[in-house]
Scaffold this motif. Structure first.
Motif, PDB file in Angstrom:
ATOM      1  N   ALA A   1      11.774  38.862 -52.591  1.00 16.70           N
ATOM      2  CA  ALA A   1      11.239  39.853 -53.531  1.00 16.70           C
ATOM      3  C   ALA A   1      10.029  39.312 -54.265  1.00 16.70           C
ATOM      4  N   ILE A   2       9.133  40.232 -54.613  1.00 16.92           N
ATOM      5  CA  ILE A   2       8.003  39.956 -55.502  1.00 16.92           C
ATOM      6  C   ILE A   2       8.090  40.952 -56.639  1.00 16.92           C
ATOM      7  N   VAL A   3       8.100  40.455 -57.864  1.00 19.28           N
ATOM      8  CA  VAL A   3       8.255  41.320 -59.040  1.00 19.28           C
ATOM      9  C   VAL A   3       7.103  41.054 -60.006  1.00 19.28           C
ATOM     10  N   ARG A   4       6.393  42.121 -60.370  1.00 15.98           N
ATOM     11  CA  ARG A   4       5.275  42.004 -61.306  1.00 15.98           C
ATOM     12  C   ARG A   4       5.662  42.647 -62.637  1.00 15.98           C
ATOM     13  N   HIS A   5       5.360  41.937 -63.730  1.00 21.74           N
ATOM     14  CA  HIS A   5       5.654  42.425 -65.077  1.00 21.74           C
ATOM     15  C   HIS A   5       4.370  42.549 -65.895  1.00 21.74           C
ATOM     16  N   ARG A   6       4.280  43.611 -66.653  1.00 27.25           N
ATOM     17  CA  ARG A   6       3.251  43.786 -67.679  1.00 27.25           C
ATOM     18  C   ARG A   6       3.979  44.284 -68.916  1.00 27.25           C
TER      19      ARG A   6
ATOM     20  N   GLU B   1      13.730  37.137 -66.790  1.00 30.87           N
ATOM     21  CA  GLU B   1      14.108  35.997 -67.629  1.00 30.87           C
ATOM     22  C   GLU B   1      13.040  34.906 -67.661  1.00 30.87           C
ATOM     23  N   VAL B   2      12.366  34.677 -66.551  1.00 30.77           N
ATOM     24  CA  VAL B   2      11.248  33.726 -66.566  1.00 30.77           C
ATOM     25  C   VAL B   2      10.093  34.316 -67.375  1.00 30.77           C
ATOM     26  N   HIS B   3       9.899  35.620 -67.260  1.00 30.42           N
ATOM     27  CA  HIS B   3       8.837  36.295 -68.010  1.00 30.42           C
ATOM     28  C   HIS B   3       9.114  36.242 -69.510  1.00 30.42           C
ATOM     29  N   MET B   4      10.364  36.407 -69.914  1.00 30.22           N
ATOM     30  CA  MET B   4      10.689  36.378 -71.350  1.00 30.22           C
ATOM     31  C   MET B   4      10.346  35.024 -71.974  1.00 30.22           C
ATOM     32  N   ASP B   5      10.537  33.943 -71.243  1.00 30.36           N
ATOM     33  CA  ASP B   5      10.152  32.635 -71.769  1.00 30.36           C
ATOM     34  C   ASP B   5       8.645  32.532 -71.930  1.00 30.36           C
ATOM     35  N   ARG B   6       7.890  33.122 -71.027  1.00 31.13           N
ATOM     36  CA  ARG B   6       6.433  33.094 -71.133  1.00 31.13           C
ATOM     37  C   ARG B   6       5.955  33.968 -72.293  1.00 31.13           C
ATOM     38  N   ILE B   7       6.656  35.075 -72.543  1.00 29.22           N
ATOM     39  CA  ILE B   7       6.321  35.899 -73.719  1.00 29.22           C
ATOM     40  C   ILE B   7       6.561  35.101 -74.993  1.00 29.22           C
ATOM     41  N   ALA B   8       7.719  34.442 -75.059  1.00 31.18           N
ATOM     42  CA  ALA B   8       8.034  33.641 -76.243  1.00 31.18           C
ATOM     43  C   ALA B   8       6.986  32.557 -76.472  1.00 31.18           C
ATOM     44  N   GLU B   9       6.600  31.898 -75.400  1.00 32.40           N
ATOM     45  CA  GLU B   9       5.597  30.838 -75.494  1.00 32.40           C
ATOM     46  C   GLU B   9       4.253  31.387 -75.973  1.00 32.40           C
ATOM     47  N   THR B  10       3.869  32.540 -75.467  1.00 29.46           N
ATOM     48  CA  THR B  10       2.606  33.167 -75.871  1.00 29.46           C
ATOM     49  C   THR B  10       2.599  33.482 -77.356  1.00 29.46           C
ATOM     50  N   LEU B  11       3.760  33.904 -77.868  1.00 23.19           N
ATOM     51  CA  LEU B  11       3.861  34.293 -79.280  1.00 23.19           C
ATOM     52  C   LEU B  11       4.188  33.129 -80.206  1.00 23.19           C
TER      53      LEU B  11
ATOM     54  N   LEU C   1       5.086  55.224 -71.780  1.00 23.71           N
ATOM     55  CA  LEU C   1       4.583  53.877 -71.527  1.00 23.71           C
ATOM     56  C   LEU C   1       3.227  53.653 -72.178  1.00 23.71           C
ATOM     57  N   ALA C   2       2.323  54.638 -72.080  1.00 25.67           N
ATOM     58  CA  ALA C   2       0.991  54.484 -72.667  1.00 25.67           C
ATOM     59  C   ALA C   2       1.088  54.272 -74.169  1.00 25.67           C
ATOM     60  N   ARG C   3       1.948  55.041 -74.826  1.00 28.19           N
ATOM     61  CA  ARG C   3       2.113  54.885 -76.268  1.00 28.19           C
ATOM     62  C   ARG C   3       2.691  53.519 -76.605  1.00 28.19           C
ATOM     63  N   GLY C   4       3.604  53.031 -75.744  1.00 32.05           N
ATOM     64  CA  GLY C   4       4.176  51.708 -75.973  1.00 32.05           C
ATOM     65  C   GLY C   4       3.135  50.608 -75.917  1.00 32.05           C
ATOM     66  N   PHE C   5       2.213  50.707 -74.969  1.00 29.71           N
ATOM     67  CA  PHE C   5       1.152  49.701 -74.886  1.00 29.71           C
ATOM     68  C   PHE C   5       0.155  49.844 -76.035  1.00 29.71           C
ATOM     69  N   GLU C   6      -0.053  51.063 -76.524  1.00 30.54           N
ATOM     70  CA  GLU C   6      -0.923  51.251 -77.691  1.00 30.54           C
ATOM     71  C   GLU C   6      -0.354  50.547 -78.919  1.00 30.54           C
ATOM     72  N   ARG C   7       0.962  50.514 -79.031  1.00 34.62           N
ATOM     73  CA  ARG C   7       1.609  49.883 -80.182  1.00 34.62           C
ATOM     74  C   ARG C   7       1.710  48.369 -80.035  1.00 34.62           C
ATOM     75  N   ALA C   8       1.446  47.883 -78.834  1.00 32.08           N
ATOM     76  CA  ALA C   8       1.568  46.447 -78.591  1.00 32.08           C
ATOM     77  C   ALA C   8       0.429  45.685 -79.260  1.00 32.08           C
ATOM     78  N   GLU C   9       0.738  44.530 -79.783  1.00 33.14           N
ATOM     79  CA  GLU C   9      -0.277  43.633 -80.339  1.00 33.14           C
ATOM     80  C   GLU C   9      -0.656  42.540 -79.342  1.00 33.14           C
ATOM     81  N   VAL C  10       0.226  42.289 -78.380  1.00 33.21           N
ATOM     82  CA  VAL C  10      -0.019  41.285 -77.334  1.00 33.21           C
ATOM     83  C   VAL C  10       0.522  41.852 -76.026  1.00 33.21           C
ATOM     84  N   ILE C  11      -0.201  41.620 -74.939  1.00 32.44           N
ATOM     85  CA  ILE C  11       0.264  42.023 -73.613  1.00 32.44           C
ATOM     86  C   ILE C  11       0.368  40.778 -72.740  1.00 32.44           C
ATOM     87  N   VAL C  12       1.520  40.604 -72.103  1.00 35.20           N
ATOM     88  CA  VAL C  12       1.760  39.444 -71.238  1.00 35.20           C
ATOM     89  C   VAL C  12       2.052  39.954 -69.832  1.00 35.20           C
ATOM     90  N   GLU C  13       1.351  39.376 -68.865  1.00 36.24           N
ATOM     91  CA  GLU C  13       1.539  39.773 -67.471  1.00 36.24           C
ATOM     92  C   GLU C  13       1.993  38.578 -66.646  1.00 36.24           C
TER      93      GLU C  13
END
Length: 713
Positions: free
Chosen positions: A263-268, A345-355, A141-153
């Motif tokens: 449920a409460i679900v948190r994404h990073r 699925e709601v998070h994926m739309d927010r990622i798309a919007e951010t990018l 996971l740490a390496r994956g975030f190092e390769r990320a250019e944008v982080i969406v939470e």
């Protein structure tokens, strides 16, 4: 003899249409009493006194001291008592049972209970008791975030949901000669109830039998809870020596029985600027209520589906289901997956919007394909259809064109891509060891399974599979009643398993029967030799591997896939969001009965739209405050939009005639599709139900432009 793939008449259709079908409350037995449950009125505390404020003549009264076996509802963990001894852990918890031959006299009986109250926990985020914790880790996971250019939470929340089956919970316990007892009930899983009753009654009953009566819907709500009401009826019948019927009214059913887990679900999430997922960190919290019930397995499916229908090399999903002082939550269509799929699925739309990407492009670039691996490391087969359902849904709905046209108009269009595992998770089917049978009759064959008809078409669908597998007309196939004294334990009617798993066992039974029959028909063989009985047990697909400790491997034998598109319009005055059109493209191998499959998709989608927009379970001091259908609002035909349903075929070699599971899949996509459409229309919504009150408080967004990014992956 082609029955599979045709719209054959339903086995139970005529009886239900003419009113000949007899439901639980239609049944009566000589000398029958009516039963009633006296429940706690506090969320947490100790019972200090119970007094009967009525003349007990003619009444049967049962408390925990009358239980001959274990005071427990046997399911996963033995933590839920059948009747309170002293400690109360949620409102509406059963304390005392009453029975009387006259319903009116029974309803007038007053019981006073005094308590020593304790401080309850209603907020799952503050609970210190976890029924189950699950951790899924893949890659680094740490390496994956190092390769990320944008982080969406983002954090996303889903509410409870009431099943609202047409027929409320009901059972009749009938004591019989020589210490036997039969339990008749509106239920999904006869052998679950049998297991619970054996633990409760111990040696007090020499022989137990559970029979499913005609059942008016279940949706998971009659998977676990019937063990509770059955326990109460049996205790009253045992003490009185007479048949006892308990049928809940709608208020009691809504207040006391299980619901979908909130449920409460948190994404990073880490992504590259062109939209490739590099890291997914997910935290899932589910509210299990006061007792464990089925929370561990609901959490399990929700956790496995939390990464969505997407590939990501570096993933960490941590989840827990916790205790609160509310009535226990339990099984509901989708079994945890709708909650976590809503979030991704709601998070994926927010990622798309951010990018600055459109929702289709972000999904196409990350959608799972044959040969990809899921979060648990399962390698997907050729029957994986994420891209196919996505492209078809976009095409059928005119998604791109409408998205550009509707921007800034107060209307919106959104989509959701999803999948659903068929059958029990991991090694679950192996541990169940389900068995099914066939036997010849004077007219053909009879199939022997414990799987129940609860409106979804089980009798018809299994009969179609058997008819074609044996090579006889559909009309020559009978379906035995779901009676534990007559049929083997083929496992519960849950988890999108009946068609694929139980139908698969029956197909193997049919093969063995054909070998024994030779060139004779079943009826001819029966006339010459008498009954021929064959029985087979479940066999896991070759090469399937799963580790329950690490949550690694093949979580399911296969997956069904879907993509939903919702079009909404917002009312500026009432703040209502109305779905004006809905497109559902779903792939579940092969439709055995196309009309019933379409009905499952339409009905499940409507149920999910209710969860998304209307169905608000209001909890007050731990109990449902709106436990009536005047103010717990479910969709009517007027709330259900026109639906365009497409069923793609991508056959699964391990299922009967290529079929997979379908029942739960339609529940997964509508809620995020609707919320994504609301976002496109200008409101930032991250929790459901998105009621008018919630929408009136939602932050407003600037119109989302239609990016010119290409669709190709």
């Amino acid at each position: 003899m082609n029955s599979v793939g045709t719209n054959t008449p339903r086995k139970e259709g005529l009886a239900r249409a003419t009113g000949a079908a007899r439901y639980l409350d239609d049944l009566s037995f000589p000398g029958m009493l009516h039963g009633r449950t006296i429940r706690s009125t506090i969320a947490k505390g100790r019972v200090t006194g119970v007094s009967l404020d009525f003349d007990p003549t003619g009444f049967t009264v049962v408390d925990h001291r009358d239980i001959p076996g274990q005071n427990v509802i046997a399911l996963i963990e033995p933590d839920q008592p059948a009747l309170v001894v002293e400690q109360v852990n949620h409102p509406a918890e059963p304390i005392l049972l009453l029975a009387h031959e006259d319903r009116d006299t029974l309803s007038r009986a007053k019981v006073s209970i005094t308590y020593e109250t304790e401080t309850p926990v209603f907020d799952p985020t503050t609970s210190e008791h976890a029924f189950k914790r699950i951790l899924i880790e893949k890659g680094n996971l740490a390496r994956g975030f190092e390769r990320a250019e944008v982080i969406v939470e983002g954090t996303y929340a889903t509410g409870a949901q009431e099943h609202v089956y047409i027929e409320t919970n009901g059972v009749i316990a009938v004591p019989e000669a020589e210490g036997r007892m039969t339990l008749y009930g509106s239920l999904q899983c006869p052998y679950y109830v049998l297991k619970a009753l054996k633990a409760l009654l111990g040696t007090a009953v020499a022989d137990l039998r559970v029979v499913q009566t005609e059942t008016g819907g279940g949706f998971g709500g009659k998977e676990d809870y019937p063990s509770v009401i059955a326990a109460h009826a049996c205790l009253l019948a045992l003490k009185s020596g007479r048949p006892v019927k308990i049928v809940y009214d709608r208020v009691e059913d809504m207040q006391a029985t299980t619901k979908r887990h909130p449920a409460i679900v948190r994404h990073r999430t880490g992504v590259t600027r062109d939209g490739r997922l590099t890291a997914m960190e997910v935290e899932v919290l589910m509210d299990g209520g006061a007792y464990c019930t089925l929370s561990p397995v609901v959490l399990s499916r929700g956790t496995i589906h939390a990464a969505g229908a997407y590939r990501c090399a570096n993933t960490r999903i941590a989840s827990r289901a916790v205790r609160t002082n509310t009535p226990p939550n339990g099984a509901f269509r989708g079994f945890g997956a709708p909650q976590t799929l809503f979030a991704i699925e709601v998070h994926m739309d927010r990622i798309a919007e951010t990018l600055g990407l459109d929702p289709v492009t972000i999904r196409l670039r990350n959608a799972l394909k044959p040969g990809d691996t899921t979060a648990t490391g399962q390698k997907l087969g050729e029957d994986s259809s994420a891209v196919a359902v996505l492209r078809e849904a976009v095409k059928r709905s005119g998604f791109k064109r409408k998205r550009a046209k509707l921007a800034g108009t107060g209307k919106g269009i959104g989509l959701a891509l999803f999948f659903h595992g068929a059958g029990f998770t991991g090694s679950g089917e192996v541990m169940l060891g389900s068995r099914a049978g066939l036997e010849t009759t004077p007219n053909g064959v009879r199939l022997l399974v414990a799987n129940t008809e609860i409106g979804q078409g089980t009798r018809t669908m299994l009969a179609q599979i058997v008819a074609d597998a044996v090579g006889i007309p559909y009309e020559q196939v009978e379906v035995a009643d779901a009676d534990t004294s007559q049929v083997p334990d083929s496992g519960p009617t849950v988890a999108s398993r009946t068609c694929m798993v139980v139908g698969g066992i029956l197909s193997r039974c049919a093969k063995r029967m054909r070998e024994r029959l030779g060139d004779r028909s079943p009826a001819a063989y029966h006339a010459e030799h008498g009954r021929l009985h064959v029985e087979e047990a479940y066999e896991a697909p070759e090469g399937r591997r799963w580790d329950d400790k690490t949550y690694r491997g093949d979580a399911y034998a296969t997956y069904a896939w879907g993509c939903d598109v919702a079009e909404v319009e917002l009312d500026a005055v009432t703040h209502e969001a109305r779905v004006t059109r809905f497109t559902a493209v779903q792939e579940f191998g092969r439709p055995i009965h196309p009309a019933m499959a379409r009905g499952q998709i339409e009905g499940g989608s409507a149920q999910a739209l209710g969860w998304a927009l209307l169905e608000n379970v209001v909890m007050r001091d731990g109990v449902m405050a709106n436990a009536q259908l005047t103010n717990y609002v479910i969709p009517t035909t007027l709330d259900t939009p026109p639906m365009d349903v497409a069923m793609l075929e991508n056959h699964y070699g391990g299922g009967p005639f290529g079929a997979k599971g379908l029942g739960e899949l339609p529940m997964d996509g509508p809620a995020p599709a609707v919320v994504n459409a609301i976002r496109h229309a200008g409101l930032d919504v991250r929790a459901i139900p998105a009621t008018p009150e919630a929408l009136s408080r939602a932050p407003r967004l600037a119109p989302i432009p239609a990016p010119a990014a290409p669709e190709n992956a």
